[in-house]
Design a protein around this motif. Structure first.
Motif, PDB file in Angstrom:
ATOM      1  N   CYS A 199       0.831  -1.200   0.000  1.00 23.06           N
ATOM      2  CA  CYS A 199       0.000   0.000   0.000  1.00 23.06           C
ATOM      3  C   CYS A 199       0.868   1.252   0.000  1.00 23.06           C
ATOM      4  O   CYS A 199       2.085   1.183   0.045  1.00 23.06           O
ATOM      5  N   THR A 200       0.208   2.392  -0.035  1.00 24.90           N
ATOM      6  CA  THR A 200       0.929   3.665  -0.069  1.00 24.90           C
ATOM      7  C   THR A 200       1.810   3.846   1.162  1.00 24.90           C
ATOM      8  O   THR A 200       2.952   4.289   1.040  1.00 24.90           O
ATOM      9  N   SER A 201       1.300   3.509   2.323  1.00 21.52           N
ATOM     10  CA  SER A 201       2.099   3.699   3.535  1.00 21.52           C
ATOM     11  C   SER A 201       3.293   2.758   3.561  1.00 21.52           C
ATOM     12  O   SER A 201       4.399   3.156   3.940  1.00 21.52           O
ATOM     13  N   GLY A 202       3.097   1.529   3.145  1.00 22.15           N
ATOM     14  CA  GLY A 202       4.207   0.577   3.142  1.00 22.15           C
ATOM     15  C   GLY A 202       5.306   0.974   2.183  1.00 22.15           C
ATOM     16  O   GLY A 202       6.499   0.966   2.518  1.00 22.15           O
ATOM     17  N   HIS A 203       4.923   1.327   0.954  1.00 23.21           N
ATOM     18  CA  HIS A 203       5.929   1.724  -0.036  1.00 23.21           C
ATOM     19  C   HIS A 203       6.565   3.064   0.316  1.00 23.21           C
ATOM     20  O   HIS A 203       7.780   3.222   0.233  1.00 23.21           O
ATOM     21  N   ALA A 204       5.737   4.044   0.699  1.00 21.31           N
ATOM     22  CA  ALA A 204       6.263   5.396   0.916  1.00 21.31           C
ATOM     23  C   ALA A 204       7.093   5.490   2.188  1.00 21.31           C
ATOM     24  O   ALA A 204       8.042   6.279   2.238  1.00 21.31           O
ATOM     25  N   ILE A 205       6.772   4.727   3.200  1.00 26.17           N
ATOM     26  CA  ILE A 205       7.518   4.839   4.459  1.00 26.17           C
ATOM     27  C   ILE A 205       8.588   3.752   4.549  1.00 26.17           C
ATOM     28  O   ILE A 205       9.778   4.041   4.638  1.00 26.17           O
ATOM     29  N   THR A 206       8.190   2.497   4.485  1.00 21.93           N
ATOM     30  CA  THR A 206       9.172   1.417   4.610  1.00 21.93           C
ATOM     31  C   THR A 206      10.024   1.283   3.357  1.00 21.93           C
ATOM     32  O   THR A 206      11.237   1.215   3.436  1.00 21.93           O
ATOM     33  N   GLY A 207       9.377   1.234   2.210  1.00 21.69           N
ATOM     34  CA  GLY A 207      10.114   1.004   0.969  1.00 21.69           C
ATOM     35  C   GLY A 207      11.109   2.097   0.646  1.00 21.69           C
ATOM     36  O   GLY A 207      12.260   1.815   0.290  1.00 21.69           O
ATOM     37  N   LEU A 208      10.686   3.349   0.756  1.00 22.84           N
ATOM     38  CA  LEU A 208      11.602   4.449   0.450  1.00 22.84           C
ATOM     39  C   LEU A 208      12.712   4.571   1.491  1.00 22.84           C
ATOM     40  O   LEU A 208      13.854   4.881   1.156  1.00 22.84           O
ATOM     41  N   SER A 209      12.385   4.315   2.761  1.00 18.28           N
ATOM     42  CA  SER A 209      13.422   4.445   3.791  1.00 18.28           C
ATOM     43  C   SER A 209      14.465   3.339   3.685  1.00 18.28           C
ATOM     44  O   SER A 209      15.597   3.517   4.131  1.00 18.28           O
ATOM     45  N   SER A 210      14.105   2.223   3.067  1.00 21.93           N
ATOM     46  CA  SER A 210      15.101   1.157   2.867  1.00 21.93           C
ATOM     47  C   SER A 210      15.620   1.152   1.431  1.00 21.93           C
ATOM     48  O   SER A 210      16.218   0.173   0.988  1.00 21.93           O
ATOM     49  N   LEU A 211      15.382   2.260   0.697  1.00 21.40           N
ATOM     50  CA  LEU A 211      15.938   2.502  -0.640  1.00 21.40           C
ATOM     51  C   LEU A 211      15.575   1.423  -1.660  1.00 21.40           C
ATOM     52  O   LEU A 211      16.406   1.005  -2.467  1.00 21.40           O
ATOM     53  N   GLN A 212      14.326   0.984  -1.656  1.00 23.01           N
ATOM     54  CA  GLN A 212      13.873  -0.023  -2.610  1.00 23.01           C
ATOM     55  C   GLN A 212      13.353   0.658  -3.873  1.00 23.01           C
ATOM     56  O   GLN A 212      12.420   1.457  -3.815  1.00 23.01           O
ATOM     57  N   LEU A 213      13.947   0.332  -5.009  1.00 21.68           N
ATOM     58  CA  LEU A 213      13.544   0.926  -6.277  1.00 21.68           C
ATOM     59  C   LEU A 213      12.081   0.638  -6.626  1.00 21.68           C
ATOM     60  O   LEU A 213      11.367   1.547  -7.079  1.00 21.68           O
ATOM     61  N   PRO A 214      11.558  -0.586  -6.406  1.00 26.88           N
ATOM     62  CA  PRO A 214      10.143  -0.820  -6.702  1.00 26.88           C
ATOM     63  C   PRO A 214       9.212   0.092  -5.897  1.00 26.88           C
ATOM     64  O   PRO A 214       8.164   0.509  -6.395  1.00 26.88           O
ATOM     65  N   SER A 215       9.608   0.431  -4.684  1.00 28.71           N
ATOM     66  CA  SER A 215       8.790   1.340  -3.883  1.00 28.71           C
ATOM     67  C   SER A 215       8.814   2.747  -4.454  1.00 28.71           C
ATOM     68  O   SER A 215       7.794   3.446  -4.450  1.00 28.71           O
ATOM     69  N   LEU A 216       9.955   3.177  -4.957  1.00 28.41           N
ATOM     70  CA  LEU A 216      10.027   4.492  -5.594  1.00 28.41           C
ATOM     71  C   LEU A 216       9.118   4.534  -6.815  1.00 28.41           C
ATOM     72  O   LEU A 216       8.354   5.493  -7.002  1.00 28.41           O
ATOM     73  N   VAL A 217       9.153   3.495  -7.630  1.00 24.27           N
ATOM     74  CA  VAL A 217       8.284   3.420  -8.807  1.00 24.27           C
ATOM     75  C   VAL A 217       6.815   3.412  -8.378  1.00 24.27           C
ATOM     76  O   VAL A 217       5.981   4.117  -8.966  1.00 24.27           O
ATOM     77  N   ALA A 218       6.487   2.649  -7.338  1.00 20.57           N
ATOM     78  CA  ALA A 218       5.104   2.587  -6.850  1.00 20.57           C
ATOM     79  C   ALA A 218       4.637   3.939  -6.338  1.00 20.57           C
ATOM     80  O   ALA A 218       3.529   4.379  -6.644  1.00 20.57           O
ATOM     81  N   VAL A 219       5.471   4.630  -5.568  1.00 19.39           N
ATOM     82  CA  VAL A 219       5.084   5.932  -5.020  1.00 19.39           C
ATOM     83  C   VAL A 219       4.886   6.946  -6.145  1.00 19.39           C
ATOM     84  O   VAL A 219       3.929   7.732  -6.114  1.00 19.39           O
ATOM     85  N   ILE A 220       5.744   6.940  -7.145  1.00 19.37           N
ATOM     86  CA  ILE A 220       5.552   7.823  -8.301  1.00 19.37           C
ATOM     87  C   ILE A 220       4.224   7.494  -8.978  1.00 19.37           C
ATOM     88  O   ILE A 220       3.458   8.385  -9.346  1.00 19.37           O
ATOM     89  N   GLY A 221       3.923   6.202  -9.112  1.00 19.92           N
ATOM     90  CA  GLY A 221       2.642   5.781  -9.688  1.00 19.92           C
ATOM     91  C   GLY A 221       1.450   6.231  -8.851  1.00 19.92           C
ATOM     92  O   GLY A 221       0.417   6.650  -9.398  1.00 19.92           O
ATOM     93  N   PHE A 222       1.585   6.175  -7.528  1.00 19.22           N
ATOM     94  CA  PHE A 222       0.495   6.625  -6.655  1.00 19.22           C
ATOM     95  C   PHE A 222       0.216   8.107  -6.880  1.00 19.22           C
ATOM     96  O   PHE A 222      -0.935   8.540  -6.953  1.00 19.22           O
ATOM     97  N   PHE A 223       1.292   8.896  -6.972  1.00 23.17           N
ATOM     98  CA  PHE A 223       1.108  10.336  -7.177  1.00 23.17           C
ATOM     99  C   PHE A 223       0.503  10.640  -8.538  1.00 23.17           C
ATOM    100  O   PHE A 223      -0.397  11.477  -8.655  1.00 23.17           O
ATOM    101  N   ILE A 224       0.967   9.963  -9.570  1.00 18.33           N
ATOM    102  CA  ILE A 224       0.398  10.177 -10.903  1.00 18.33           C
ATOM    103  C   ILE A 224      -1.069   9.776 -10.917  1.00 18.33           C
ATOM    104  O   ILE A 224      -1.922  10.505 -11.447  1.00 18.33           O
ATOM    105  N   GLY A 225      -1.391   8.637 -10.303  1.00 19.13           N
ATOM    106  CA  GLY A 225      -2.790   8.209 -10.218  1.00 19.13           C
ATOM    107  C   GLY A 225      -3.644   9.196  -9.455  1.00 19.13           C
ATOM    108  O   GLY A 225      -4.784   9.481  -9.840  1.00 19.13           O
ATOM    109  N   GLY A 226      -3.117   9.744  -8.369  1.00 22.35           N
ATOM    110  CA  GLY A 226      -3.859  10.736  -7.595  1.00 22.35           C
ATOM    111  C   GLY A 226      -4.110  12.000  -8.392  1.00 22.35           C
ATOM    112  O   GLY A 226      -5.205  12.583  -8.338  1.00 22.35           O
TER     113      GLY A 226
END
Length: 185
Positions: free
Chosen positions: A146-173
């Motif tokens: 979800c947004t919280s998992g990718h944006a908080i956990t994924g980005l803080s642990s420098l996961q590229l898939p989370s960065l892509v997901a968060v960018i997708g969340f913002f574009i979708g929003g």
């Protein structure tokens, strides 16, 4: 004596979030609300029908504290820490919302045009909840969190898939609020 409550500034709340993330990473855990839904479905027996829910949920029950904390924290914030003042919005935002049919803009965080029981239990409200719930559930599963998992956990642990997901969340929003939302309302 009346206290005027203000939101916590970033330099207070930010370090608290960082401490929680450090502790989760230190203990090999990840943060995300969608994993809690999976755990609750597994507890309810969904694993008997769907392989995705067939896992050892007892090893994940610690994560249900996140849900309990969110509910209890939300109640404390609403009932004890809320500051019932008008929301300061720009004149353009007020005009845009007025053209979409929102009245008394800025007087409430949750506009009654969307969040009153009459709105929720209308045919349009139920359709939006069902379709939106399906899309959120599908998107969460497809994105692997979800947004919280990718944006908080994924980005803080420098996961590229989370960065892509968060960018997708913002574009979708952005697509939702600028193109789809005006059609719905």
């Amino acid at each position: 004596m009346k206290y005027i409550l203000e939101p916590w500034p970033w330099y207070i709340s930010g370090p608290f979030i960082a401490i929680v993330m450090f502790l989760l990473l230190y203990f090999g855990r990840t943060f995300g609300m969608s994993s809690n839904l999976r755990t609750m479905c597994a507890i309810g027996g969904a694993g008997k029908r769907v392989k995705f829910f067939d896992f050892d949920w007892k090893s994940e029950k610690w994560n249900l504290m996140v849900v309990a904390g969110a509910v209890i924290g939300g109640m404390i914030a609403h009932f004890f820490l809320s500051n019932p003042i008008d929301i300061q919005l720009s004149e353009n935002t007020i005009n845009d919302l007025d053209t979409l049919g929102f009245k008394n803009v800025g007087e409430s965080l949750l506009p009654p045009e969307l969040f009153s029981w009459d709105s929720v239990f209308s045919l349009k409200g139920i359709a939006i909840l069902l379709i939106g719930g399906f899309l959120v559930g599908f998107g969460t599963r497809y994105a692997g969190g979800c947004t919280s998992g990718h944006a908080i956990t994924g980005l803080s642990s420098l996961q590229l898939p989370s960065l892509v997901a968060v960018i997708g969340f913002f574009i979708g929003g952005l697509i939702m609020i600028h193109f789809i939302y005006p059609i719905l309302f």
